[in-house]
Design a protein around this motif. Structure first.
Motif, short mmCIF file in Angstrom:
data_model
loop_
_atom_site.label_atom_id
_atom_site.label_comp_id
_atom_site.label_asym_id
_atom_site.label_seq_id
_atom_site.Cartn_x
_atom_site.Cartn_y
_atom_site.Cartn_z
N ARG A 4 0.85 -1.21 0.00
CA ARG A 4 0.00 0.00 0.00
C ARG A 4 0.88 1.26 0.00
N LEU A 5 1.94 1.25 0.82
CA LEU A 5 2.86 2.39 0.84
C LEU A 5 3.54 2.57 -0.52
N MET A 6 3.87 1.46 -1.18
CA MET A 6 4.48 1.56 -2.51
C MET A 6 3.56 2.29 -3.48
N HIS A 7 2.28 1.99 -3.43
CA HIS A 7 1.34 2.64 -4.33
C HIS A 7 1.12 4.11 -3.97
N VAL A 8 1.21 4.43 -2.70
CA VAL A 8 0.97 5.81 -2.27
C VAL A 8 2.22 6.67 -2.43
N LEU A 9 3.37 6.18 -1.97
CA LEU A 9 4.61 6.97 -2.03
C LEU A 9 5.33 6.87 -3.37
N LYS A 10 5.17 5.73 -4.05
CA LYS A 10 5.74 5.52 -5.39
C LYS A 10 7.27 5.57 -5.41
N LYS A 11 7.90 5.35 -4.29
CA LYS A 11 9.38 5.39 -4.22
C LYS A 11 9.83 4.29 -3.26
N TYR A 12 10.47 3.27 -3.81
CA TYR A 12 10.88 2.10 -3.04
C TYR A 12 11.73 2.47 -1.82
N THR A 13 12.70 3.34 -2.01
CA THR A 13 13.59 3.69 -0.89
C THR A 13 12.82 4.39 0.22
N ASP A 14 11.87 5.24 -0.13
CA ASP A 14 11.07 5.93 0.88
C ASP A 14 10.25 4.92 1.69
N VAL A 15 9.68 3.95 1.00
CA VAL A 15 8.88 2.94 1.68
C VAL A 15 9.76 2.10 2.62
N CYS A 16 10.94 1.72 2.17
CA CYS A 16 11.85 0.95 3.03
C CYS A 16 12.23 1.75 4.27
N VAL A 17 12.49 3.03 4.11
CA VAL A 17 12.86 3.87 5.26
C VAL A 17 11.68 3.99 6.23
N VAL A 18 10.49 4.23 5.72
CA VAL A 18 9.30 4.32 6.59
C VAL A 18 9.10 3.01 7.34
N SER A 86 -3.41 9.31 7.38
CA SER A 86 -4.21 10.08 6.44
C SER A 86 -3.87 9.70 5.00
N MET A 87 -2.58 9.57 4.72
CA MET A 87 -2.15 9.20 3.38
C MET A 87 -2.61 7.78 3.03
N LEU A 88 -2.58 6.89 4.01
CA LEU A 88 -2.99 5.50 3.76
C LEU A 88 -4.50 5.38 3.56
N ARG A 89 -5.26 6.39 4.01
CA ARG A 89 -6.71 6.37 3.81
C ARG A 89 -7.12 6.73 2.38
N LEU A 90 -6.20 7.27 1.61
CA LEU A 90 -6.53 7.64 0.23
C LEU A 90 -7.01 6.40 -0.52
N PRO A 91 -8.11 6.52 -1.24
CA PRO A 91 -8.63 5.35 -1.96
C PRO A 91 -7.70 4.94 -3.11
N LEU A 92 -7.54 3.65 -3.25
CA LEU A 92 -6.76 3.08 -4.35
C LEU A 92 -7.60 2.02 -5.04
N PRO A 93 -7.50 1.91 -6.36
CA PRO A 93 -8.26 0.87 -7.06
C PRO A 93 -7.80 -0.52 -6.62
N ASN A 94 -8.74 -1.40 -6.38
CA ASN A 94 -8.42 -2.77 -5.93
C ASN A 94 -7.72 -3.60 -7.00
N ARG A 95 -7.72 -3.13 -8.24
CA ARG A 95 -7.10 -3.91 -9.31
C ARG A 95 -5.59 -3.65 -9.43
N LEU A 96 -5.05 -2.74 -8.62
CA LEU A 96 -3.61 -2.47 -8.67
C LEU A 96 -2.82 -3.70 -8.23
N PRO A 97 -1.63 -3.90 -8.81
CA PRO A 97 -0.81 -5.05 -8.41
C PRO A 97 -0.54 -5.05 -6.90
N GLY A 98 -0.69 -6.20 -6.30
CA GLY A 98 -0.47 -6.35 -4.88
C GLY A 98 -1.71 -6.09 -4.04
N LEU A 99 -2.69 -5.40 -4.59
CA LEU A 99 -3.94 -5.12 -3.88
C LEU A 99 -5.05 -6.04 -4.37
#
Length: 132
Positions: A4-18, A86-99
């Motif tokens: 989910r963080l990957m889809h929201v932040l779109k940056k692998y290194t940022d997600v790993c740090v978080v 708050s960022m994780l509450r943003l709606p994402l389409p369920n058809r995205l990879p991993g979701l």
């Protein structure tokens, strides 16, 4: 959470740090660390110190982490839990990879391969490593 963080932040290194900061409970308390320490200890040099520092800067600019820098010592980092939630509450389409819950033949083959690898005895591990 990682996907989910990957889809929201779109940056692998940022997600790993978080994720590394969250594993240290930086959303509940201030964590004392350095970019180099985080890269080495938590991310096992998979991400370089410079990349971690750039992620610190980006995440701080987004308001997801608060940083207090102390000269010649560790950086004090806190994850802004409310901003992240708050960022994780943003709606994402369920058809995205991993979701998506969609199954396809490769996933079944991969699951079977992992099950086979896990069932190998220690004596068989050397032959499994050769196959990889």
């Amino acid at each position: 959470l990682f996907i989910r963080l990957m889809h929201v932040l779109k940056k692998y290194t940022d997600v790993c740090v978080v994720m590394a900061l969250l594993s240290d409970q930086a959303d509940q308390k201030e964590v004392k660390t350095t970019a180099g320490e985080l890269a080495l200890r938590k991310l096992e040099t998979h991400i370089s110190r410079k990349e971690v520092q750039r992620s610190f800067d980006r995440l701080s600019d987004l308001g997801l982490i608060d940083i207090r820098v102390h000269a010649n010592t560790r950086t004090h980092v806190t994850v802004n839990r409310d901003a992240l939630l708050s960022m994780l509450r943003l709606p994402l389409p369920n058809r995205l990879p991993g979701l998506s819950a969609r199954e396809f033949p490769f996933l079944e083959a991969w699951a079977a391969d992992r099950a086979t690898a896990e069932s190998l005895s220690p004596a068989d591990e050397s032959s499994a490593q050769v196959l990889q």
